[in-house]
Scaffold this motif. Structure first.
Motif, short mmCIF file in Angstrom:
data_model
loop_
_atom_site.label_atom_id
_atom_site.label_comp_id
_atom_site.label_asym_id
_atom_site.label_seq_id
_atom_site.Cartn_x
_atom_site.Cartn_y
_atom_site.Cartn_z
N GLU A 21 0.86 -1.19 0.00
CA GLU A 21 0.00 0.00 0.00
C GLU A 21 0.89 1.24 0.00
OE1 GLU A 21 -2.51 1.59 -0.59
OE2 GLU A 21 -3.87 1.91 1.11
N ASN A 22 0.39 2.30 -0.62
CA ASN A 22 1.10 3.60 -0.62
C ASN A 22 2.55 3.44 -1.07
OD1 ASN A 22 -1.27 4.81 0.41
ND2 ASN A 22 -0.68 4.23 2.49
N PHE A 23 2.72 2.89 -2.27
CA PHE A 23 4.04 2.64 -2.86
C PHE A 23 4.50 3.95 -3.50
CE2 PHE A 23 7.12 0.77 -5.76
CZ PHE A 23 7.56 -0.37 -5.11
N ILE A 24 5.44 4.63 -2.83
CA ILE A 24 5.80 6.01 -3.19
C ILE A 24 7.31 6.11 -3.46
CG2 ILE A 24 5.79 8.42 -2.45
CD1 ILE A 24 3.00 7.22 -2.72
N ILE A 25 7.65 6.78 -4.55
CA ILE A 25 9.06 7.05 -4.86
C ILE A 25 9.25 8.57 -4.93
CG2 ILE A 25 10.94 6.78 -6.52
CD1 ILE A 25 9.52 4.18 -7.42
N ASP A 26 10.14 9.07 -4.09
CA ASP A 26 10.51 10.49 -4.09
C ASP A 26 11.93 10.62 -4.64
OD1 ASP A 26 8.20 11.64 -2.87
OD2 ASP A 26 8.85 10.82 -0.95
N GLY A 27 12.21 11.79 -5.20
CA GLY A 27 13.56 12.03 -5.71
C GLY A 27 13.89 13.50 -5.73
N SER A 28 15.15 13.79 -5.99
CA SER A 28 15.62 15.17 -6.11
C SER A 28 15.84 15.51 -7.58
CB SER A 28 16.93 15.36 -5.34
OG SER A 28 16.74 15.09 -3.96
N PRO A 29 15.44 16.70 -8.00
CA PRO A 29 15.66 17.09 -9.38
C PRO A 29 17.14 17.02 -9.76
CG PRO A 29 14.16 18.61 -8.32
CD PRO A 29 14.72 17.74 -7.23
N VAL A 30 17.41 16.46 -10.92
CA VAL A 30 18.78 16.41 -11.44
C VAL A 30 19.15 17.79 -11.96
CG1 VAL A 30 20.28 15.42 -13.21
CG2 VAL A 30 18.61 13.98 -12.04
N PRO A 31 20.33 18.31 -11.64
CA PRO A 31 20.71 19.64 -12.13
C PRO A 31 20.66 19.71 -13.65
CG PRO A 31 22.27 18.87 -10.47
CD PRO A 31 21.38 17.71 -10.80
N THR A 32 20.05 20.76 -14.17
CA THR A 32 20.05 20.99 -15.61
C THR A 32 21.42 21.50 -16.03
OG1 THR A 32 19.34 23.28 -15.38
CG2 THR A 32 17.61 21.59 -15.51
N PRO A 33 21.74 21.45 -17.33
CA PRO A 33 23.03 22.01 -17.78
C PRO A 33 23.23 23.45 -17.34
CG PRO A 33 22.05 20.69 -19.51
CD PRO A 33 21.03 20.78 -18.42
N ALA A 34 22.13 24.25 -17.35
CA ALA A 34 22.24 25.65 -16.94
C ALA A 34 22.58 25.75 -15.46
CB ALA A 34 20.93 26.38 -17.24
N SER A 35 21.95 24.89 -14.64
CA SER A 35 22.24 24.89 -13.20
C SER A 35 23.68 24.49 -12.94
CB SER A 35 21.29 23.93 -12.48
OG SER A 35 19.95 24.33 -12.61
N ALA A 36 24.13 23.46 -13.65
CA ALA A 36 25.52 23.02 -13.49
C ALA A 36 26.49 24.13 -13.87
CB ALA A 36 25.76 21.77 -14.33
N ALA A 37 26.15 24.88 -14.92
CA ALA A 37 27.02 25.97 -15.35
C ALA A 37 27.09 27.06 -14.28
CB ALA A 37 26.50 26.56 -16.66
N LEU A 38 25.94 27.35 -13.64
CA LEU A 38 25.94 28.35 -12.58
C LEU A 38 26.79 27.92 -11.39
CD1 LEU A 38 22.22 29.53 -12.52
CD2 LEU A 38 24.22 30.93 -13.04
N LEU A 39 26.68 26.63 -11.04
CA LEU A 39 27.50 26.12 -9.93
C LEU A 39 28.98 26.21 -10.27
CD1 LEU A 39 25.38 22.99 -8.94
CD2 LEU A 39 25.61 25.12 -7.66
N GLY A 40 29.31 25.91 -11.53
CA GLY A 40 30.70 26.01 -11.96
C GLY A 40 31.20 27.45 -11.93
N LEU A 41 30.32 28.37 -12.31
CA LEU A 41 30.68 29.79 -12.28
C LEU A 41 30.94 30.24 -10.85
CD1 LEU A 41 30.99 32.55 -13.62
CD2 LEU A 41 28.49 32.85 -13.41
N GLY A 42 30.10 29.77 -9.92
CA GLY A 42 30.31 30.13 -8.52
C GLY A 42 31.64 29.65 -8.01
N GLY A 43 32.01 28.43 -8.39
CA GLY A 43 33.30 27.89 -7.98
C GLY A 43 34.46 28.68 -8.56
N LEU A 44 34.30 29.12 -9.81
CA LEU A 44 35.34 29.90 -10.46
C LEU A 44 35.54 31.23 -9.77
CD1 LEU A 44 37.34 30.26 -12.79
CD2 LEU A 44 35.44 31.13 -14.19
N VAL A 45 34.41 31.89 -9.43
CA VAL A 45 34.50 33.18 -8.75
C VAL A 45 35.18 33.02 -7.39
CG1 VAL A 45 33.14 35.01 -7.66
CG2 VAL A 45 32.51 34.18 -9.94
N ALA A 46 34.79 31.95 -6.66
CA ALA A 46 35.39 31.72 -5.34
C ALA A 46 36.88 31.50 -5.45
CB ALA A 46 34.71 30.52 -4.67
#
Length: 222
Positions: free
Chosen positions: A191-216
């Motif tokens: 009963e109540n068979f549920i699967i939750d997950g986290s959104p996979v980073p999009t290419p744009a999100s990954a690019a922003l994270l990379g930019l943040g690392g570069l700035v740091a």
């Protein structure tokens, strides 16, 4: 420069928040059919995109009363799917299969409620995963199912099952074993068979994270 750093930090924080949040990927509540009626050969997911199927002998999977354990807030208490051992234990080794579309999701978790006929129901279930519906791997075995005849909430960590991530052909199988051949109607319910997950980073999100690392990095070098 300082204002750019503040804006950049805000964008990165927002991106990280989106990536880390958990969302419903797919859910089955088995509420649609009447109690005691056979479960159909296939059953569409109640939430998300997915399909239930089984290789149990026809008529050996029925709808009984369900449970509020692990249910989604928007779902009513309804039915649970009861998987019977069958004559002579004929359904030992049979499975319930949940195919679903996990496109855009990773780091998933499975939760479901289960209840087993004391003394004669199935004793264990293997949780198997596949990325193509053909090749399956057991990632966890849930045992001692008869120890408590009350509804119990089970949680299975799927974060190590890479084949399920961001995949339109993701499949989870629950394989039942150890049912007592002397009691054909003994069963284990899901009963109540549920699967939750986290959104996979999009290419744009990954690019922003990379930019943040570069700035740091540049700030540290400066």
């Amino acid at each position: 420069m300082k204002s750019f750093q503040i804006i950049n930090a805000a964008i990165i924080a927002s991106t990280l928040s989106t990536v880390a949040s958990a969302d419903l990927v797919v859910g089955y509540n088995f509420n649609e059919l009447q109690s005691g009626s056979p479960v159909p050969a296939t059953y569409a997911a109640d939430h998300g995109i997915g399909m239930f199927s089984t290789n149990f002998v026809a008529g050996d999977v029925v709808h009984f009363s369900g449970s509020s354990v692990g249910r989604l807030p928007e779902d009513a208490n309804g039915r649970g799917a009861a998987f019977r051992v069958g004559e002579g234990g004929r359904n030992n080794g049979s499975y319930a299969q949940f195919a679903f579309d996990s496109t855009g999701f990773g780091d998933m978790t499975l939760t479901f409620a289960t209840k087993t006929t004391a003394s004669t129901g199935f004793t264990s279930m293997d949780i198997q995963v596949s990325g193509n519906g053909v090749d399956f791997t057991t990632i966890e075995t849930l045992e001692n199912l008869r120890d408590d005849s009350n509804w119990l909430l089970k949680t299975v960590d799927l974060t190590g099952a890479a084949v399920l991530e961001d995949n339109a052909d993701a499949v989870i199988r629950v394989v039942f074993a150890g049912g007592d051949a002397s009691n054909a109607t003994a069963n284990t319910r899901l009963e109540n068979f549920i699967i939750d997950g986290s959104p996979v980073p999009t290419p744009a999100s990954a690019a922003l994270l990379g930019l943040g690392g570069l700035v740091a990095t540049r700030r540290r070098r400066a």
